[in-house]
Design a protein around this motif. Sequence first.
Motif: not given
Ligand code: SF4
Length: 579
Positions: A303, A299, A307, A490, A492
């Motif tokens: 990153c 996104c 995801c 993030c 995650f």
């Molecule tokens: S892990 Fe977090 S920063 Fe990476 S694409 Fe997914 S939502 Fe976006």
Amino acid sequence: MDRVLRVDMTNRTTAYAPLSKKYRGRAGRWLTSSIVHDEVPPTCHPLGPNNKVVFCAGVVTGTSAPTSARISVGGKSPLTGGIKEANAGTGWGRRLARLGIRAIVVEGQVEKGLWLLKIGKSGASFEPADRWTGRPLSEVYPDVLAKHGGHGAVDVCAIGVAGEHRMAAAGVCFSDQEGRPTRYAGRGGLGAVLGSKGLKFIVVDDRDAEDVEIADQKLFDDGRRKMAAALGEHAITKPKGALNSYGTAVLVNIINEAGALPTRNFREGRFEGAAKISGEAIFEGNKTRTGECLYNHACSPGCVIRCSNTWHRPDGTEHTSCLEYESAWALGANCGVDDLDQVAELNRLCNEYGLDTIEIGNAIAVAMEGGLARFGDGARAIELVHEIGRASPLGRILGAGALTTGNAFGVSRIPHVKGQSMPAYEPRAIKGIGMTYAVSTMGADHTSGYTIAPEILGVSGKLDPLHPDKAELARNFQYATAFIDSTGHCLFIAFAILDIPSGFEGMIEECNGVLGTEWTADDVGRIGKAILKLELDFNRKAGFTKLDDRLPEFMSRESLPPHNVVWDISNREIDKVFG
Ligand code: SF4
């Protein structure tokens, strides 16, 4: 280097000031909550001139630290009446950090009209934005990007129609890597606060900016390598792992299996149509429709988890991005809708109108409970979201969120805490997340302390989700989360750093490398606690008491299938979380 940009909307002036000594080392959520705590009168009207909207990049945002392009947005929430921080992944925050701007503070209020603020190396300037108002965001973004340097040179933050009309479910939208208006700091209605200020767009142009200053490059590089290795190794975060393959919607089948997927306005914990709206269904549907095996994308720049997905129409053209777990659940299972194309259309409309998908999914489900539509009627749900886009009287009620919708239609089963509706985990079936919903400073919010990690996913150990002894878990997860939200990473990354100690070390070394600090593992808890203390203090002064830390009454009365459990944690246990 660290500057604060003050934006006075009353006089439409801007001024730079150095970050005060008191705030040195603070970034992301730590800084938004500090500024809101110190500068916003807790009892002010959220849509009045005394509220502020604060944007802060994280400690490592703008550097090469992996998965660290989050921007925090803070203010007093029109949905809860309390403090709010919501964050999003976008290149926008990285550009801000590269300009040496640690925070933007938007204050005051215009008398009329909506404005665009452009920030670049040479300063900040305003222009009228009225020609872009009242229109879907996907229509106006290309125009705004083209006028201000084009996709790749700038990123855009915006509010949609919902924010223009100051609806409490309005989010703050940011451009993704393709320049699409898809990434949201969605929760708490901060889009409405920006609308009340008269600010529709903030364009950030970092051309000719210098790299973010790093106090100790070697330490930072060591930390970055450890973090990247942990993310690359963990089953949830690695390439072609769970998140990269199926996105966050991988959770639909998992949470459904656990009997905790709220279904038809939190009436059941299992949805018979779950498989049809799952991450696996998105993956397979995309494969059939595009002829390609589409792994997910990032996104935001840098990153490595990647995801974020895109859903395609039957003819292979793009329909919407991103179809997250929360959105697929809120607009799907929670409304009894199992048609992925209808769920995608609802998601697309929320992006177009600038809405939080969780709040709107709950508002529609509550409206269904109130007789406005039958559960499962996706076509009617789509009409209802269009009502919000038209800002009709009905649309304004729905756009004010689930609690207002329930009150308007005489519904007593409203799944919310402090006015913010619940995310996609049934608190009766997963007690730790219920504790988090109850005490979070943000209202019902899974991202305040994601206890799903140990309770369901077996990350950092495995806990029984139905066991009631969760006060310490909820507290510790909220402290750790507040710290992560301040780094710019993030959330995650938590899966990897909770299971892989070197990844956790890496996060701290990255921060120390950038700031020149000597934080240790103990400081994660200390700083997290300090952030929560500020937020709790703001909420107390805004009028919140322990009685606001309660789940809705119906959850203690109605047992939830398939486990046939009620919310049975005592108030005493809940009050133990923050003492
Ligand atoms: S892990 Fe977090 S920063 Fe990476 S694409 Fe997914 S939502 Fe976006």
